[in-house]
Write a protein that holds these residues in place. Structure first.
Motif, short mmCIF file in Angstrom:
data_model
loop_
_atom_site.label_atom_id
_atom_site.label_comp_id
_atom_site.label_asym_id
_atom_site.label_seq_id
_atom_site.Cartn_x
_atom_site.Cartn_y
_atom_site.Cartn_z
N MET A 1 -86.67 -71.34 -147.03
CA MET A 1 -85.70 -71.81 -146.03
C MET A 1 -84.27 -71.57 -146.49
O MET A 1 -83.41 -71.19 -145.69
CB MET A 1 -85.95 -73.29 -145.72
CG MET A 1 -87.27 -73.52 -145.02
SD MET A 1 -87.60 -75.26 -144.70
CE MET A 1 -89.20 -75.16 -143.90
N GLU A 2 -84.02 -71.76 -147.79
CA GLU A 2 -82.69 -71.48 -148.31
C GLU A 2 -82.36 -69.99 -148.22
O GLU A 2 -81.25 -69.60 -147.86
CB GLU A 2 -82.58 -71.94 -149.77
CG GLU A 2 -82.39 -73.43 -149.94
CD GLU A 2 -83.69 -74.20 -149.88
OE1 GLU A 2 -84.75 -73.59 -149.65
OE2 GLU A 2 -83.65 -75.44 -150.06
N LEU A 3 -83.33 -69.15 -148.54
CA LEU A 3 -83.13 -67.70 -148.46
C LEU A 3 -82.91 -67.27 -147.02
O LEU A 3 -82.04 -66.45 -146.72
CB LEU A 3 -84.33 -66.97 -149.05
CG LEU A 3 -84.46 -67.08 -150.57
CD1 LEU A 3 -85.85 -66.63 -151.01
CD2 LEU A 3 -83.39 -66.23 -151.26
N ALA A 4 -83.71 -67.81 -146.11
CA ALA A 4 -83.58 -67.44 -144.70
C ALA A 4 -82.21 -67.84 -144.15
O ALA A 4 -81.64 -67.15 -143.30
CB ALA A 4 -84.68 -68.11 -143.89
N PHE A 5 -81.67 -68.94 -144.67
CA PHE A 5 -80.36 -69.41 -144.21
C PHE A 5 -79.23 -68.64 -144.88
O PHE A 5 -78.22 -68.31 -144.25
CB PHE A 5 -80.22 -70.90 -144.51
CG PHE A 5 -78.83 -71.44 -144.29
CD1 PHE A 5 -78.38 -71.74 -143.01
CD2 PHE A 5 -77.98 -71.64 -145.36
CE1 PHE A 5 -77.10 -72.23 -142.81
CE2 PHE A 5 -76.69 -72.13 -145.16
CZ PHE A 5 -76.25 -72.42 -143.88
N GLY A 6 -79.40 -68.32 -146.19
CA GLY A 6 -78.27 -67.83 -146.96
C GLY A 6 -78.15 -66.33 -147.12
O GLY A 6 -77.04 -65.81 -147.28
N ALA A 7 -79.27 -65.60 -147.11
CA ALA A 7 -79.21 -64.15 -147.32
C ALA A 7 -78.66 -63.44 -146.09
O ALA A 7 -78.91 -63.85 -144.95
CB ALA A 7 -80.59 -63.62 -147.67
N LYS A 8 -77.95 -62.35 -146.32
CA LYS A 8 -77.33 -61.62 -145.20
C LYS A 8 -78.36 -60.87 -144.36
O LYS A 8 -78.16 -60.68 -143.16
CB LYS A 8 -76.28 -60.64 -145.74
CG LYS A 8 -75.11 -61.31 -146.45
CD LYS A 8 -74.11 -60.28 -146.95
CE LYS A 8 -72.89 -60.95 -147.59
NZ LYS A 8 -73.22 -61.64 -148.85
#
Length: 224
Positions: free
Chosen positions: A145-152
């Motif tokens: 969820m953090e990656l889905a929110f933060g990665a471009k």
């Protein structure tokens, strides 16, 4: 990237890509100089297929930046592992840090790309990858969820269908979402597809896969 195989209506024997071939197609598309996270499972194979001279800064959520391929059994260090707990090698300039800093990097928009696995992806880019709602398969949120929110950008590597042959690229996900509208590209054993506002754009298909066959395996709308 110019792909060797493009969508065709010809009829030849079906030759789906192996897991290593799926990972190789994603690896060749990762931009040089980018900061890319490799998620658990199939995405970790990408780390073996990016040569050090390309200088891609691979990130693992357990707290490593700038790692390389699996080392030999003689050189493996049990303390140096990727998200799938497989041994990895460190490249010059690599860094090791705690989970707090690792997740801050993920949440703070510092990653150009996250390559993740998924159970389902919808035609609008919704992604479900943390639970199958199955008592035999415990949920595992991890850092998705953090990656889905933060990665471009979010790329997904996955099998095109379930073991029973049911589509995993859907009009709408049936499983609980990890994130809505985040996936930009999908790599499966049958095709590479880009998520667009009109549907899933087919960039390339595996040998022997025709557009009609691909659509028959896909609930989501496909575009040539």
């Amino acid at each position: 990237m110019n792909y060797a195989n493009t969508p065709t209506s010809g009829t030849v024997s079906l030759k789906p890509w192996s897991r290593e071939q799926i990972a190789a197609r994603a690896a060749q598309d990762v931009p040089d100089g980018s900061y890319a996270n490799l998620g658990i499972g199939l995405p970790t194979l990408v780390g073996n297929l990016i040569t050090p001279e390309r200088e891609v800064f691979l990130h693992s959520e357990n707290g490593i930046l700038h790692f390389g391929s699996h080392p030999s059994a003689h050189d493996a260090d049990p303390c140096l592992i990727n998200a799938s707990k497989h041994p990895i090698s460190l490249l010059p300039g690599s860094a090791i840090f705690d989970s707090t800093l690792s997740f801050a990097m993920m949440r703070g928009g510092h990653l150009d790309l996250a390559i993740l696995g998924a159970y389902e992806v919808a035609e609008n880019g919704d992604m479900a990858n943390w639970t199958r709602v199955d008592p035999g398969t415990p949920p595992a949120v991890g850092g998705a969820m953090e990656l889905a929110f933060g990665a471009k950008q979010i790329w997904v590597l996955m099998e095109h269908t379930t073991r029973d042959g049911c589509p995993r690229l859907l009009r709408r996900c049936s499983l609980p979402l990890t994130a809505a509208g985040v996936v930009t590209r999908i790599y499966t054993n049958l095709a590479v597809l880009d998520v667009t506002s009109e549907g899933l754009q087919v960039k390339v298909m595996a040998p022997g896969v025709t557009f009609d066959y691909l659509q028959s395996c896909t609930e989501a709308k496909l575009l040539v």
